[in-house]
Design a protein around this motif. Structure first.
Motif, mmCIF file in Angstrom:
data_model
loop_
_atom_site.group_PDB
_atom_site.id
_atom_site.type_symbol
_atom_site.label_atom_id
_atom_site.label_comp_id
_atom_site.label_asym_id
_atom_site.label_seq_id
_atom_site.Cartn_x
_atom_site.Cartn_y
_atom_site.Cartn_z
ATOM 1 N N GLN A 1 8.063 4.563 10.415
ATOM 2 C CA GLN A 1 6.919 4.969 9.597
ATOM 3 C C GLN A 1 7.326 4.785 8.148
ATOM 4 O O GLN A 1 8.056 5.607 7.600
ATOM 5 C CB GLN A 1 6.581 6.439 9.858
ATOM 6 C CG GLN A 1 6.237 6.746 11.315
ATOM 7 C CD GLN A 1 5.059 5.933 11.830
ATOM 8 O OE1 GLN A 1 4.077 5.755 11.117
ATOM 9 N NE2 GLN A 1 5.176 5.421 13.051
ATOM 10 N N VAL A 2 6.900 3.696 7.523
ATOM 11 C CA VAL A 2 7.323 3.439 6.154
ATOM 12 C C VAL A 2 6.123 3.104 5.280
ATOM 13 O O VAL A 2 5.084 2.638 5.762
ATOM 14 C CB VAL A 2 8.368 2.296 6.068
ATOM 15 C CG1 VAL A 2 9.558 2.588 6.959
ATOM 16 C CG2 VAL A 2 7.758 0.954 6.421
ATOM 17 N N SER A 3 6.293 3.335 3.995
ATOM 18 C CA SER A 3 5.280 2.986 3.006
ATOM 19 C C SER A 3 5.578 1.591 2.479
ATOM 20 O O SER A 3 6.738 1.181 2.398
ATOM 21 C CB SER A 3 5.345 4.005 1.868
ATOM 22 O OG SER A 3 4.966 3.414 0.647
ATOM 23 N N PRO A 4 4.523 0.840 2.080
ATOM 24 C CA PRO A 4 4.778 -0.470 1.459
ATOM 25 C C PRO A 4 5.694 -0.359 0.236
ATOM 26 O O PRO A 4 6.386 -1.315 -0.099
ATOM 27 C CB PRO A 4 3.375 -0.941 1.058
ATOM 28 C CG PRO A 4 2.444 -0.215 1.959
ATOM 29 C CD PRO A 4 3.087 1.106 2.247
ATOM 30 N N ASP A 5 5.692 0.814 -0.409
ATOM 31 C CA ASP A 5 6.574 1.015 -1.575
ATOM 32 C C ASP A 5 8.049 0.947 -1.210
ATOM 33 O O ASP A 5 8.901 0.839 -2.100
ATOM 34 C CB ASP A 5 6.315 2.386 -2.212
ATOM 35 C CG ASP A 5 4.945 2.460 -2.835
ATOM 36 O OD1 ASP A 5 4.333 1.402 -3.070
ATOM 37 O OD2 ASP A 5 4.480 3.595 -3.071
ATOM 38 N N GLN A 6 8.367 1.069 0.075
ATOM 39 C CA GLN A 6 9.765 0.997 0.489
ATOM 40 C C GLN A 6 10.204 -0.426 0.828
ATOM 41 O O GLN A 6 11.364 -0.651 1.149
ATOM 42 C CB GLN A 6 9.986 1.880 1.726
ATOM 43 C CG GLN A 6 9.839 3.356 1.466
ATOM 44 C CD GLN A 6 9.948 4.142 2.757
ATOM 45 O OE1 GLN A 6 8.952 4.602 3.311
ATOM 46 N NE2 GLN A 6 11.163 4.278 3.266
ATOM 47 N N VAL A 7 9.271 -1.372 0.785
ATOM 48 C CA VAL A 7 9.563 -2.753 1.185
ATOM 49 C C VAL A 7 9.934 -3.590 -0.040
ATOM 50 O O VAL A 7 9.184 -3.626 -1.014
ATOM 51 C CB VAL A 7 8.351 -3.384 1.903
ATOM 52 C CG1 VAL A 7 8.652 -4.834 2.287
ATOM 53 C CG2 VAL A 7 7.968 -2.561 3.126
ATOM 54 N N LEU A 8 11.080 -4.231 0.028
ATOM 55 C CA LEU A 8 11.517 -5.150 -1.035
ATOM 56 C C LEU A 8 11.636 -6.541 -0.417
ATOM 57 O O LEU A 8 12.429 -6.739 0.507
ATOM 58 C CB LEU A 8 12.868 -4.705 -1.591
ATOM 59 C CG LEU A 8 13.500 -5.582 -2.682
ATOM 60 C CD1 LEU A 8 12.654 -5.577 -3.955
ATOM 61 C CD2 LEU A 8 14.917 -5.098 -3.006
ATOM 62 N N VAL A 9 10.844 -7.490 -0.897
ATOM 63 C CA VAL A 9 10.910 -8.852 -0.366
ATOM 64 C C VAL A 9 12.163 -9.535 -0.913
ATOM 65 O O VAL A 9 12.450 -9.457 -2.114
ATOM 66 C CB VAL A 9 9.655 -9.652 -0.728
ATOM 67 C CG1 VAL A 9 9.760 -11.090 -0.236
ATOM 68 C CG2 VAL A 9 8.413 -8.986 -0.131
ATOM 69 N N THR A 10 12.911 -10.185 -0.027
ATOM 70 C CA THR A 10 14.178 -10.821 -0.413
ATOM 71 C C THR A 10 14.161 -12.311 -0.073
ATOM 72 O O THR A 10 13.349 -12.769 0.734
ATOM 73 C CB THR A 10 15.371 -10.165 0.312
ATOM 74 O OG1 THR A 10 15.166 -10.254 1.734
ATOM 75 C CG2 THR A 10 15.514 -8.703 -0.083
ATOM 76 N N SER A 11 15.067 -13.036 -0.705
ATOM 77 C CA SER A 11 15.189 -14.478 -0.470
ATOM 78 C C SER A 11 16.049 -14.687 0.780
ATOM 79 O O SER A 11 17.218 -15.024 0.706
ATOM 80 C CB SER A 11 15.789 -15.141 -1.706
ATOM 81 O OG SER A 11 14.955 -14.917 -2.837
ATOM 82 N N GLY A 12 15.426 -14.472 1.926
ATOM 83 C CA GLY A 12 16.129 -14.434 3.202
ATOM 84 C C GLY A 12 16.832 -13.100 3.357
ATOM 85 O O GLY A 12 17.105 -12.405 2.372
#
Lengths: 402, 402
Positions: B90-101
């Motif tokens: 159960q996570v918020s989009p605020d916890q998502v960090l997009v990375t380069s792979g």
């Protein structure tokens, strides 16, 4: 709150980018932002990229979508090696490492060259993103005394050379971010000579060199001292930042370690992006495209120069840049660009306070204005508002509130 | 040769990736390579990507080609937050960090959590790329005693907890690279309980979780201990590695520092790539696409399992993986997979010697075979050649050269 996480010592040194924080505030609708160094979106070659995406996915989809070599796409590395010959650099494609934007090049350089407490020399002021890239590796920043042409050669001579040794000087010879200044040919020769004598190698960053207005800048520092120089280039300012494509050119002795750092950092830069950009540029596209960017930015520079002359109060200092993206303004004594920023945003404009760009002892009177994101009309409107604000602030200085 | 460059202390620890070096040798034409973990190019959704590139460059070119937020493209972050709900998170989009792979996720984790000499626990064996990502930050690797389900819970309990503290355990619960093993639900619960008690947080890497063959794996470790877990995911195995797109999911207390590390590392992951992938996946594409990858890889797994039974000499040990991309083979006593590799290449096949995957005390009898790059027919041919080689090697062992 208790936590189970222990952070690294270096994490305590890392701070949010003040520019990116400012951008969040100022990119609201209605704000005339002269803050961010965003290339004009009108210069993005959308149709050429669209057709290149289609060609790459039609002709080599299996290769473009698969894992790829950490060094980068071979034809692109060859293109880069040929391209920099115009800057006086004689390099082999084997010396080219494709990076995920030149920001990644700075991170890789920091990773393999910086030790805790070892000095790294930077210009006064310098590119904020480089300070951010190097900081996690805990260098001791030495801020080089600088003038309108960049660092003074005697500042290089005075760098510490006892162990652990000054690891490198980070130099931006062309239309520097944030000051817009350019190093003349003689200054380049003197800096390289001082660096050789001091045994301090050079990391040369050149994102803006193609954006000259009347005449191209002198030859690259790296052309004067190949074995003592690392060179960083970028496609962000001449094609698109959204593909995140840059490159490092390294002396052969450093290349293997940079490559290992690259593998560890992200395996490789997206092969798809590399192939698409190569498809766009392979047949001389930039030779037509870059002059149109130069013409646009020169007109913007002229509009801002004229508006600054008209609207800024006496006592403000600036030089008109000969290329690049930025004016660097020094306000009259008593004004503080950081303190004024909230009032500027209230007035509907934004800039970056210059204090962010100093490794040591910031000058609070400085600020950076970008002239490439807005149109000339909006530049005039924004600078007029800045002028009103500064006149008000000076009047407030003269008559202290009761 | 004299040099003007002083390298960082950490650079001395960094080494070339043995896998990438092997790949260079073995990706010559004619070699049946079971070495690299390259997804089958037949699974790349070329037409969907082509049409998405066109849509993005038609509908939002100015945004897709401009600098973008370091956090990542907001709709993609929302998609990820919803997607991992299926893993019990159960996570918020605020916890998502997009990375380069997800490789970059490992680098960022190392940067903010690893200090020189502070322990980091890893599986025995573990993903080589993680060892490479963490190594520049000079941790002290603790290799966790492991069995067919991964690390033993008592190995977690035995980790050093005095200052500087074990910074985290790096765990791959699903079809681990290199062993192919999966942690059962009970093992997960025991590992999380042991980690809580020991106060050692978890970095959970899940590139292969979608590639299950008969039943999905149990819920994510991160679902059992959200505040003590960092989660890494990737689009490389379910869509394309060539776009270099992954993500970190972090507890709110760690997110700001990871974001600063991301800014310093490459400003942001290409906005164009993020928007194209989002265009492809936004309407449920993966729900149709991933089952076709599973079916293909399961057939390949079956072909390799059958061929191994037919051709490998007695004394070889392996388990048939329930998902993912790899078989892990242990050779009979006396054989050394690294020493045999040149003969394997001469015979027209390639694998990765298992020694590369150990943080400490490698087992020279192990090797990794990928079953996803070749077709079933070529898998059978490759394994047959491996069998011949091993039979010969064992015969050679029995009759030492005079």
């Amino acid at each position: 709150m208790t936590t189970v996480w222990n952070q690294a010592r270096r994490a305590a040194r890392m701070n949010p980018s003040i520019i990116r924080e400012i951008l969040k505030v100022t990119e609201k609708p209605g704000i005339l932002s002269m803050a961010g160094g965003l290339p004009s979106a009108d210069t993005f070659p959308v149709e050429a990229l669209k057709s290149a995406c289609d060609r790459v996915l039609s002709q080599a989809p299996r290769e473009a979508l698969q894992y790829a070599a950490s060094e980068g796409y071979a034809p692109l590395r060859e293109w880069v090696a040929q391209r920099v010959a115009a800057l006086g650099m004689q390099v082999s494609p084997d010396q080219v490492l494709v990076t995920s934007g030149s920001q990644q090049g700075l991170d890789l350089v920091g990773k393999i060259l910086c030790d805790s407490g070892a000095p790294v020399a930077v210009e006064t002021p310098t590119y904020l993103g480089a300070l951010q890239a190097f900081t996690p590796y805990e260098p001791l920043f030495a801020s080089l005394a600088s003038d309108a042409e960049g660092p003074r050669p005697e500042a290089i001579a005075a760098l510490p050379h006892d162990a652990p040794g000054t690891r490198f000087s980070y130099l931006l010879p062309n239309y520097q971010n944030p000051t817009g200044r350019v190093m003349g040919a003689q200054r380049r020769a003197e800096l390289v000579e001082a660096s050789r004598r001091a045994g301090v190698p050079i990391v040369e960053d050149n994102p803006y060199g193609d954006l000259w207005f009347d005449e191209p800048p002198p030859a690259a520092l790296s052309s004067l001292w190949p074995q003592g120089s690392l060179y960083l280039g970028s496609f962000s300012k001449v094609l698109t930042p959204g593909f995140r494509l840059g490159y490092l050119i390294a002396p052969p002795e450093l290349y293997p370690k940079l490559l290992q750092a690259k593998q560890a950092a992200d395996l490789h830069t997206p092969g798809f992006n590399q192939r698409v950009v190569y498809e766009v540029i392979r047949d001389g596209f930039l030779d037509q495209h870059i002059p149109s960017i130069r013409a646009r930015y020169k007109a913007n520079r002229d509009a801002m120069a004229e508006a600054l002359r008209q609207h800024l109060p006496a006592g403000c200092e600036w030089q008109s840049p000969q290329g690049g993206m930025f004016f660097w303004i020094r306000l009259p004594a008593g004004l503080d660009a950081m303190a004024l920023l909230p009032r500027a945003v209230d007035a509907g404009i934004a800039y970056v306070p210059g204090a962010a760009f100093y490794a040591q002892q910031p000058d609070p009177r400085t600020l950076r204005l970008s002239f490439v994101t807005l149109t000339p009309d909006l530049i005039r409107e924004g600078v007029e508002k800045l002028g009103v604000l500064l006149h008000q602030a000076l009047a407030g200085e003269a008559e202290p509130t009761p």
